[in-house]
Design a protein around this motif. Sequence first.
Motif, PDB file in Angstrom:
ATOM      1  N   SER A  86       8.391  -5.773  -3.181  1.00 50.81           N
ATOM      2  CA  SER A  86       8.926  -4.575  -3.835  1.00 50.81           C
ATOM      3  C   SER A  86       9.095  -4.792  -5.330  1.00 50.81           C
ATOM      4  O   SER A  86       8.792  -3.897  -6.139  1.00 50.81           O
ATOM      5  N   MET A  89       5.787  -4.463  -7.044  1.00 48.31           N
ATOM      6  CA  MET A  89       5.358  -3.076  -7.183  1.00 48.31           C
ATOM      7  C   MET A  89       6.025  -2.408  -8.388  1.00 48.31           C
ATOM      8  O   MET A  89       5.361  -1.755  -9.200  1.00 48.31           O
ATOM      9  N   TYR A  93       4.284  -1.249 -12.146  1.00 50.64           N
ATOM     10  CA  TYR A  93       4.429   0.069 -12.749  1.00 50.64           C
ATOM     11  C   TYR A  93       4.891  -0.063 -14.199  1.00 50.64           C
ATOM     12  O   TYR A  93       4.355   0.598 -15.100  1.00 50.64           O
ATOM     13  N   THR A 114      -1.660  -6.147 -12.617  1.00 46.41           N
ATOM     14  CA  THR A 114      -1.519  -6.464 -11.197  1.00 46.41           C
ATOM     15  C   THR A 114      -1.235  -7.941 -10.986  1.00 46.41           C
ATOM     16  O   THR A 114      -0.371  -8.323 -10.196  1.00 46.41           O
ATOM     17  N   GLN A 198      -5.979  -3.444   2.516  1.00 43.36           N
ATOM     18  CA  GLN A 198      -4.856  -2.705   1.928  1.00 43.36           C
ATOM     19  C   GLN A 198      -5.197  -2.002   0.622  1.00 43.36           C
ATOM     20  O   GLN A 198      -4.438  -1.150   0.161  1.00 43.36           O
ATOM     21  N   CYS A 199      -6.302  -2.379  -0.015  1.00 46.83           N
ATOM     22  CA  CYS A 199      -6.539  -1.895  -1.375  1.00 46.83           C
ATOM     23  C   CYS A 199      -6.904  -0.410  -1.400  1.00 46.83           C
ATOM     24  O   CYS A 199      -7.572   0.097  -0.497  1.00 46.83           O
ATOM     25  N   GLN A 216      -0.231   2.976  -8.644  1.00 49.62           N
ATOM     26  CA  GLN A 216      -1.299   2.413  -7.826  1.00 49.62           C
ATOM     27  C   GLN A 216      -1.534   0.941  -8.159  1.00 49.62           C
ATOM     28  O   GLN A 216      -1.912   0.151  -7.290  1.00 49.62           O
ATOM     29  N   PHE A 219       1.003  -0.726  -6.000  1.00 53.51           N
ATOM     30  CA  PHE A 219       0.663  -0.825  -4.577  1.00 53.51           C
ATOM     31  C   PHE A 219      -0.213  -2.052  -4.308  1.00 53.51           C
ATOM     32  O   PHE A 219      -0.049  -2.748  -3.309  1.00 53.51           O
ATOM     33  N   ASN A 220      -1.148  -2.318  -5.192  1.00 57.45           N
ATOM     34  CA  ASN A 220      -2.052  -3.439  -4.987  1.00 57.45           C
ATOM     35  C   ASN A 220      -1.395  -4.769  -5.329  1.00 57.45           C
ATOM     36  O   ASN A 220      -1.734  -5.799  -4.740  1.00 57.45           O
ATOM     37  N   ARG A 222       1.837  -5.341  -4.744  1.00 54.28           N
ATOM     38  CA  ARG A 222       2.625  -5.550  -3.523  1.00 54.28           C
ATOM     39  C   ARG A 222       1.744  -6.073  -2.398  1.00 54.28           C
ATOM     40  O   ARG A 222       2.112  -7.012  -1.669  1.00 54.28           O
ATOM     41  N   ALA A 223       0.547  -5.500  -2.261  1.00 58.18           N
ATOM     42  CA  ALA A 223      -0.373  -5.924  -1.214  1.00 58.18           C
ATOM     43  C   ALA A 223      -0.788  -7.376  -1.374  1.00 58.18           C
ATOM     44  O   ALA A 223      -1.005  -8.091  -0.380  1.00 58.18           O
TER      45      ALA A 223
END
Length: 469
Positions: A86, A89, A93, A114, A198-199, A216, A219-220, A222-223
């Motif tokens: 978390s 993520m 951002y 990322t 997951q991507c 977004q 999200f990647n 976190r993945a």
Amino acid sequence: MTVASPPALPTGIVDAFATHVARTRYEHLPPLAVAKAKTFLLDTIGVGLAGTSGPHFARISRAAEAWGRGEEATVWGSGLKLPAPSAAMVNAYLIHCLEYDCVHERAVVHPMATILSAFFAWAERAGGRGRPVDGRQLLTSLAVGVDMSGLLGSATTAPIRFFRPAVAGGFGAVSAIGSAAGFTAAQMADAYGIQYGQCAGTLQPHAEGSGLLPLQIGFNARAAITSADLVEAGFDGPHDVLTGQYGYFNLFELGQYSPEVIPDELGRVWQIARLSHKPFPSGRLTHGALDGLRQVMAEGITAADIASVEIQAPPLVKRLVGRPDLDNPPANYAKLCLSFVAATLLLRGRVDVPEFAGDTVLNDPEIHAYAKRISVVDDGNPDQNALAPQRVIIRLATGGTKVIDLPEVYGHPDAPLTDAENRAKFARCCGWAVPPVPDARRAEIERMVDQIEDVTDVGQIAKLMVSDG
């Protein structure tokens, strides 16, 4: 510094990346790669801190906190403690929300957003579990992570149709973590397979100026932590995830790729040395116009002297930032509208974070009127991912014409920011943070980055990135 020979690579693309990550050590990095890793480490920390002024930071933090609190990793600025995925993520951002983070132009990827967000959260958690990650490993992880992201994007010949910075960035992030975790090549291949499952990332938020675009990246990031955790738990993944029937190049890039660049450059041309700065917090594709205009403004030419501006640029520029100016644009839309950004520079004299905060500039009728004088023309470049060369044609009110040819755009590694300019940008970003970063703490962050090889636990850097308020 003696640089060791890079390891030999297998011929399969997944195996080549996996072997590169598993075998590369700090001693394999040439001095230029080390220096650039430090440069863009400082730059990325700075833009992440400035991102605390982003419009959705509080909302995203509240949502992430509702999913569960924990003591694993720190959200920059607020100091909120969250589980590592978390925190990654949210921090991703922060890094990308202002459109101020570095870019690999040939790949059309923002890899550090990322990679660094995921890596710092993972490393902070590892330190809390008694497995601290040192500064030399950080530099190594950044280098192999950017190699993965940069070469994935560089191998494609397709025009960008999805949000490549998020998807390719995720592969880079799991590479960086796998390097620090000591994954074998087989484990790295599993990690890529899990990451591929997951991507995701779409360009629709880019078109609309939605705040989902930078999320977004999150999200990647976190993945990437999830992928690494599953590998450590013994889970495996599919392996032919790059060139397989339904692999990355065939699905995301529609089968339009030339993979030769990967074996030609992997472990030989360090992609972290090919990153470009973003001197302005707007889409990188707007920076050619800004570069040309800042050159004529340095000669004393003002907005009043200019009748019109035409930017002749590759099709990527026309397609993504040659969008129409809107009267009341969302900030994220305005940052990706070349005519608005260029008009702002001409009429305000600068383009920086405050120009996109609030309505003062975004709703300025003079800027929007002037934006109508600025146009983007597709120059027919056959490279669907090229940013340059560009030509800026400025027609003067007196009837004369100024032409600025840009083989590369300011910020490119062949037209770079100086070290002083990089540090000045970092200082400005610390000032844009909410609340601003105190000078003493800013200096301590710079000192730690300068001496990162001597840092025994890079997770401690997070302690310097928390507000006193």
